[in-house]
Design a protein around this motif. Sequence first.
Motif, PDB file in Angstrom:
ATOM      1  N   ARG A   4       1.247   9.453  -1.939  1.00  0.00           N
ATOM      2  CA  ARG A   4       0.714   8.401  -2.797  1.00  0.00           C
ATOM      3  C   ARG A   4       1.751   7.785  -3.724  1.00  0.00           C
ATOM      4  N   ARG A   5       2.993   8.296  -3.691  1.00  0.00           N
ATOM      5  CA  ARG A   5       4.030   7.744  -4.565  1.00  0.00           C
ATOM      6  C   ARG A   5       4.979   6.784  -3.849  1.00  0.00           C
ATOM      7  N   ARG A   6       4.891   6.711  -2.530  1.00  0.00           N
ATOM      8  CA  ARG A   6       5.811   5.849  -1.786  1.00  0.00           C
ATOM      9  C   ARG A   6       5.049   4.769  -1.031  1.00  0.00           C
ATOM     10  N   ASP A  29      -1.330   3.728  -4.668  1.00  0.00           N
ATOM     11  CA  ASP A  29      -1.940   4.800  -5.456  1.00  0.00           C
ATOM     12  C   ASP A  29      -1.111   5.132  -6.693  1.00  0.00           C
ATOM     13  N   HIS A  30       0.106   5.543  -6.502  1.00  0.00           N
ATOM     14  CA  HIS A  30       0.931   5.933  -7.651  1.00  0.00           C
ATOM     15  C   HIS A  30       2.391   5.645  -7.320  1.00  0.00           C
ATOM     16  N   ARG A  75       0.866  -1.182   0.000  1.00  0.00           N
ATOM     17  CA  ARG A  75       0.000   0.000   0.000  1.00  0.00           C
ATOM     18  C   ARG A  75       0.902   1.232   0.000  1.00  0.00           C
ATOM     19  N   THR A  76       0.363   2.344  -0.507  1.00  0.00           N
ATOM     20  CA  THR A  76       1.127   3.584  -0.424  1.00  0.00           C
ATOM     21  C   THR A  76       0.714   4.351   0.818  1.00  0.00           C
ATOM     22  N   TYR A 116       8.348  -0.378 -12.491  1.00  0.00           N
ATOM     23  CA  TYR A 116       7.233   0.258 -13.181  1.00  0.00           C
ATOM     24  C   TYR A 116       6.544   1.251 -12.251  1.00  0.00           C
ATOM     25  N   ASN A 117       5.767   2.164 -12.838  1.00  0.00           N
ATOM     26  CA  ASN A 117       4.877   3.029 -12.060  1.00  0.00           C
ATOM     27  C   ASN A 117       3.542   2.301 -11.933  1.00  0.00           C
ATOM     28  N   LEU A 118       3.169   1.988 -10.709  1.00  0.00           N
ATOM     29  CA  LEU A 118       2.036   1.090 -10.492  1.00  0.00           C
ATOM     30  C   LEU A 118       0.922   1.733  -9.676  1.00  0.00           C
ATOM     31  N   THR A 119      -0.299   1.359 -10.016  1.00  0.00           N
ATOM     32  CA  THR A 119      -1.461   1.579  -9.167  1.00  0.00           C
ATOM     33  C   THR A 119      -2.098   0.210  -8.964  1.00  0.00           C
ATOM     34  N   ILE A 120      -2.395  -0.123  -7.704  1.00  0.00           N
ATOM     35  CA  ILE A 120      -2.917  -1.455  -7.377  1.00  0.00           C
ATOM     36  C   ILE A 120      -4.151  -1.326  -6.494  1.00  0.00           C
ATOM     37  N   SER A 121      -5.161  -2.095  -6.823  1.00  0.00           N
ATOM     38  CA  SER A 121      -6.357  -2.180  -5.985  1.00  0.00           C
ATOM     39  C   SER A 121      -6.490  -3.606  -5.475  1.00  0.00           C
TER      40      SER A 121
END
Length: 238
Positions: free
Chosen positions: A20-22, A86-87, A14-15, A49-54
């Motif tokens: 929201r970037r770390r 998040d990012h 989780r960020t 990669y730059n990731l967003t995860i749910s």
Amino acid sequence: MSSPGSSPDPEVFRTRPGNRRRLTPDGQDVLDRLAAAGEQSAWLSPLAYNLTISHSHRFVWYRVAKVATRTIRHHCETHGVSLDVDHAMRVRYPLAAFADYVTFAFVRDPLDRFVSAWQDKVVDHNYYGFDVPTLERMQTVEEFARWTATHDLAAVPGTDQHLTLQSRMIDLNRVDFVGRLETFDRDFAEVCERIGAPAGPTTPKNQTAPGGRDRAVSDELRELVATMYRRDYQVFGY
């Protein structure tokens, strides 16, 4: 991790609430321990990669800058789709932990994306911190393209995310679906169906038209972009 060979619980990633970037300290600690275990373990993706995860909707989104990222994020936020990561920026992720998550990305015609980045990051904002004389020169998109051509656009980290090859921002070996900005309504609707989210939004607004709003595209610009982004054209068929 319960044992050295076990896959970590994906929900540990989780960020931070205020960043929201770390990743949270716990999530970063897991990644650090996996990395320290040795490259031969193959626990982590070889590239970052730059990731967003749910976790609630079990998806991994490979974020490609300048390709509807704000539209997709806003849709998730307004329809109850949690963005637990998040990012996250430039993250090598544990492959097995997300093996059953839906993975997706969106891409865009490289010329349109490049001009959009120039309009936003140079003309509208001095994002790259050019001095005054340089910024004046960069008001010509061809000049900005010549400057961009001096960079390794596959280098992550090393190249600004708005200019990096789209094919480098996506784990092409593990992505389930790659949508296109040009057919965004249809493609994002399919993503929403796959992840069990409400129907997709309308076509993203504030897109920069080919060549920069009403600007004609020069042959030089087309050639420069075609050379810089040859791999994107080949991989995505633009």
